[in-house]
Design a protein around this motif. Structure first.
Motif: not given
Ligand code: TRP
Length: 337
Positions: A209-213
């Motif tokens: 995901f674009l927000c994965d850390d």
């Protein structure tokens, strides 16, 4: 300027499949067209009617992701489907122009019904009217804004075709009113999952995901599918069947040639190759995540963007509705319509 319309269901955060499969193409198109980008919350509810909180949260998350990805609200009208009642109105009007048999024959609907059956074991009895009818609602999405070009993946082609049929039927019966849209196929509609499956899917757990850390990206990439015949670190391998190589390529690692030759010659172990990909992936995601952070910290700015986009969209939908009412002779009080 020609008009472009496309839609996306708010059902969670965006992943690389969305970015490379659709988003990148939208970035190229923005600025050159009158571009309407619909957050299709009503369509998301066809599958999630029992979970409105999820759809509501996803509308915000999606808006943030789209902006972070580089969609420019000065060039694109980002709007929320449910705020345009004309779409619902058109849906009802179009529903007379489509037979049940035709809806059940729509390959996209057919596929989705089959998937639901496999997943939940339901029979046809539990398929809702709203679900079977969503192609009609999507035809309303498109025609409300006189969309000429519809950027989509190939899975959506039957829906565009169904829309074209509705338009033709409408124009035949009521006189030429609506525009027949054309699909604009994404050059890279399907992005493979980390597990090697043909499609990265939100619910398949095989995407980034674009927000994965970093910790999440690390875990996912470490588990990615590589050439199964490569056992030892210095075995030569085939990068073409390796998902790690596939993602090096996708994010345009500038060392791609080296990655490829070293892999083929057995000069690069999979673990090192994955570690390099994790670093490159985080570099790729960094500017997007910085923007996500900015918009998440400025929700009022996101609201303003959605409001302005929705206002523009509403203007256009009202023009269409006026023409449609006139054509089907329900423009009773023209001066007030
Ligand atoms: N059905 C599309 C999808 O699932 C989303 C969508 C809604 C759409 N309305 C649209 C796409 C109008 C193109 C045009 O991806």
């Amino acid at each position: 300027m020609r008009t472009i319309l496309t839609g996306i269901r708010p059902t969670g955060h965006l992943h690389l499949g969305h970015y490379f499969g659709a988003g990148q193409n939208w970035l190229k198109l923005q600025g050159n067209y009158d571009f309407y980008l619909e957050i299709a919350d009503i369509q998301a509810l066809t599958d999630n009617f029992d979970n409105p909180a999820k759809v509501r949260q996803s509308v915000r998350d999606l808006a943030v992701d789209l902006l972070a990805m580089g969609i420019d609200p000065k060039k694109v009208h980002i709007f929320i489907q449910s705020r345009i009642p004309e779409i619902a109105e058109l849906t009802v009007i179009y529903s007379n122009l489509v037979t049940m048999a035709r809806l059940y024959r729509n390959p996209t609907v057919k596929n989705e019904i089959a998937q639901k059956k496999a997943l939940f074991g339901h029979d046809g009895e539990s398929v809702t009217y709203g679900f079977v009818g969503y192609p009609v609602s999507q035809a309303a999405d498109i025609t409300a804004f006189a969309g000429e070009l519809i950027p989509v993946g190939d899975d959506q082609l039957p829906l565009i075709e169904q829309c074209r049929e509705i338009v033709r039927k409408f124009n035949n019966i009521y006189g030429k009113t609506l525009l027949e849209p054309e699909p604009l196929l994404s050059p890279t509609p399907r992005i493979k999952g980390l597990d090697g499956s043909e499609k990265m899917g939100k619910s398949l757990g095989n995407g980034i995901f674009l927000c994965d850390d970093e910790a999440t990206v690390k875990k996912k990439i470490m588990g990615a599918l590589t050439d199964p015949d490569k056992i030892k670190k210095d075995d030569p391998a085939n990068p073409e069947i390796c998902m790690v190589y596939y993602y090096h390529k996708l994010i345009a690692n500038e060392n791609l040639k080296t990655v490829c030759t070293e892999c083929k010659k057995g000069l690069r172990g999979c673990v090192d190759c994955k570690k390099e990909l994790i670093v490159k992936m985080m570099e790729f995601l960094k500017p997007i995540q910085e923007k996500q952070k900015y918009y998440n910290e400025h929700p009022e700015e996101v609201d303003q963007i959605l409001l302005a986009g929705t206002e523009n969209a509403l203007k256009k939908a009202k023009e269409t509705m006026k023409k449609v009412r006139h054509s089907i002779q329900i423009d009773y009080f023209e001066e007030n319509d």
